[in-house]
Design an enzyme around this catalytic site. Structure first.
Site, PDB file in Angstrom:
ATOM      1  N   ASP A 138       0.633  -0.940   0.428  1.00 44.58           N
ATOM      2  CA  ASP A 138      -0.388   0.274   0.416  1.00 44.58           C
ATOM      3  C   ASP A 138       1.078   1.437   0.030  1.00 44.58           C
ATOM      4  OD1 ASP A 138      -2.050   1.328   0.340  1.00 44.58           O
ATOM      5  OD2 ASP A 138      -2.656   1.173   2.066  1.00 44.58           O
ATOM      6  N   ASP A 158       0.142   5.040   1.663  1.00 45.73           N
ATOM      7  CA  ASP A 158      -0.538   6.090   2.887  1.00 45.73           C
ATOM      8  C   ASP A 158      -0.158   4.448   3.716  1.00 45.73           C
ATOM      9  OD1 ASP A 158      -1.520   8.330   2.057  1.00 45.73           O
ATOM     10  OD2 ASP A 158      -2.366   7.220   0.868  1.00 45.73           O
ATOM     11  N   ASP A 190       0.611   8.278   6.674  1.00 44.15           N
ATOM     12  CA  ASP A 190      -0.785   9.035   5.571  1.00 44.15           C
ATOM     13  C   ASP A 190      -0.232   9.852   5.139  1.00 44.15           C
ATOM     14  OD1 ASP A 190      -3.177   8.543   5.739  1.00 44.15           O
ATOM     15  OD2 ASP A 190      -4.072   8.166   7.164  1.00 44.15           O
ATOM     16  N   THR A 216      -2.608   1.195  -4.522  1.00 45.09           N
ATOM     17  CA  THR A 216      -3.072   1.854  -3.462  1.00 45.09           C
ATOM     18  C   THR A 216      -4.384   2.140  -4.173  1.00 45.09           C
ATOM     19  OG1 THR A 216      -2.673   4.181  -3.593  1.00 45.09           O
ATOM     20  CG2 THR A 216      -2.309   3.779  -5.387  1.00 45.09           C
ATOM     21  N   ASP A 242     -10.792  12.410   5.001  1.00 47.18           N
ATOM     22  CA  ASP A 242     -11.946  12.430   4.527  1.00 47.18           C
ATOM     23  C   ASP A 242     -12.462  10.952   4.126  1.00 47.18           C
ATOM     24  OD1 ASP A 242     -10.064  11.266   2.738  1.00 47.18           O
ATOM     25  OD2 ASP A 242      -9.427  12.554   1.310  1.00 47.18           O
ATOM     26  N   LYS A 248      -8.287  -3.738  -2.848  1.00 41.24           N
ATOM     27  CA  LYS A 248      -6.480  -4.026  -3.213  1.00 41.24           C
ATOM     28  C   LYS A 248      -6.490  -5.862  -3.085  1.00 41.24           C
ATOM     29  CE  LYS A 248      -4.056  -0.341  -0.753  1.00 41.24           C
ATOM     30  NZ  LYS A 248      -6.269   0.290  -0.126  1.00 41.24           N
TER      31      LYS A 248
END
Length: 376
Positions: free
Chosen positions: A152, A154, A160, A188, A347, A355
């Site tokens: 991934d 973040d 992050d 991602t 958000d 994923k």
């Protein structure tokens, strides 16, 4: 442990990882705060690292807990050093590593700056192994590890909401994996469709490092990025830039994976729009009922709720929006597509696909054999 957990492709020494993590962060000593999602994620990540580097034998994993922190193998000693090393949060902001300018550095000065930064990190993180700065001695040899490794962005390759800027130590490890014939993919949630420059900005330091080390073209072609969870596939070219992988026709990634039930190539566009309609309506209702200073964004394969300029959305409100959207989508049988609803920190988003689908599509497209292993 994690209700929505997917498939595991290696045996994971979860007990050993938990004991090591607890020895470092003392989470079982807390009286009022439960273990968090991020902590579970870190424990799973640590278990995966132990598995990939040939971690503890499952039979040893059942030994006396008091003996777990004192191992005799190289892996146990490495974990012990990690347990005793300072956490990331304990390093002050002003105690920063030396600057590394990958664009302007040249000659001996370039190598000196790289070595200074690696030495800085190694001093503060004893788990870091010795590495070859020149790369020549350790690159290109036989490798018996996994054929593909996905990350991934973040909270994995970078903090992050941040970007992969200057981290030569991590970049070096990824470089060596590519040189050893491993496929590397960043999977991602960032969904910029096929706007390669936006993804390149998020990975600017890593791509600059590959260019600085003159990663060979055949190795560049083993580096992929899957944007929007599983919707937009890009590959690194010999120019060290990301390029879209064609979707249809001979060699197209969607065409090549149409034998898979959940591949994006088999999704009905009406179903995609129906899913996004439900998600958008749910997000809109959440925003209005919670009186949030936010706005709704609808993209090709996702819907998001983001704050208005100079505003913030409370974490609890984001969680509420995500859980509402997830519940409402699960009640709609006609949607029938995989999706992912998540709190992005500032958000909230609902993506078509997830994923898990992205990893499975990559495995099929790259011809990586799938072997499911049980958890330890």
């Amino acid at each position: 442990l994690v209700p929505t957990v997917g498939k595991f492709f290696t045996r994971l020494p979860l007990r050993r990882a938990f004991l090591a993590y607890n020895a470092k962060y003392a989470i079982t000593k807390r009286r009022h705060v439960c273990i968090s999602f991020n902590e579970l994620r870190h424990i799973l990540n640590l278990a995966q690292i132990l598995a990939l580097r040939g971690g503890p034998n499952p039979s040893n994993d059942r030994s006396n807990p008091s003996e777990q922190s004192i191992g005799s193998t190289d892996e146990e000693r490495a974990v012990r050093r990690w347990e005793l090393s300072p956490s990331v949060l304990s390093i002050s902001n002003h105690d920063a590593p030396p600057e590394l300018d990958l664009d302007n550095a040249n000659g001996d000065d370039k190598e000196s700056k790289t070595k200074d930064k690696i030495d800085f990190i190694r001093e503060r993180h004893p788990l870091v192994d010795q590495i070859d700065i020149s790369k020549s001695a350790s690159a290109g040899g036989p490798f018996e590890g996994p054929k593909m490794i996905t990350f991934d962005g973040d909270q994995t390759l970078y903090s992050d909401g941040a970007n992969f800027e200057s981290n030569p130590l991590l970049a070096n490890y990824l470089y060596l994996l590519l040189r050893h014939g491993v496929h590397i993919a960043v999977v991602t949630a960032a969904g910029y469709e096929y706007e390669a420059k936006k993804y390149e900005f998020r990975l600017s330091g890593l791509l600059a490092y590959f260019q600085e080390q003159r990663l060979p073209p055949e190795d560049c072609e083993r580096f992929y990025l899957f944007g929007g969870e599983c919707n937009f596939l890009l590959v690194l070219g010999s120019d060290y830039r990301l390029h879209p992988v064609k979707e249809h026709g001979p060699g197209g990634w969607q065409t090549a994976t149409m034998h898979m039930a959940e591949t994006p190539g088999n999704w009905d566009e009406d179903c995609v729009q129906s899913l996004l309609d439900v998600a958008e309506k749910s997000m809109q209702n959440s925003m209005e009922e919670q009186k949030l200073r936010a706005r709704i964004i609808r993209k090709k394969r996702s819907v998001g709720m983001i704050p208005q300029p100079n505003e913030q959305i409370p974490r609890e409100a984001l969680d509420e929006a995500v859980l509402r959207a997830q519940y409402e989508l699960e009640q709609r049988e006609r949607v029938g597509l995989p999706f992912c609803a998540f709190n992005g920190g500032r958000d909230a988003w609902v993506d078509v696909g997830n994923k898990r689908v992205g990893v499975q599509v990559l495995q099929s497209f790259l011809g990586v054999p799938v072997q499911i292993k049980p958890l330890a």
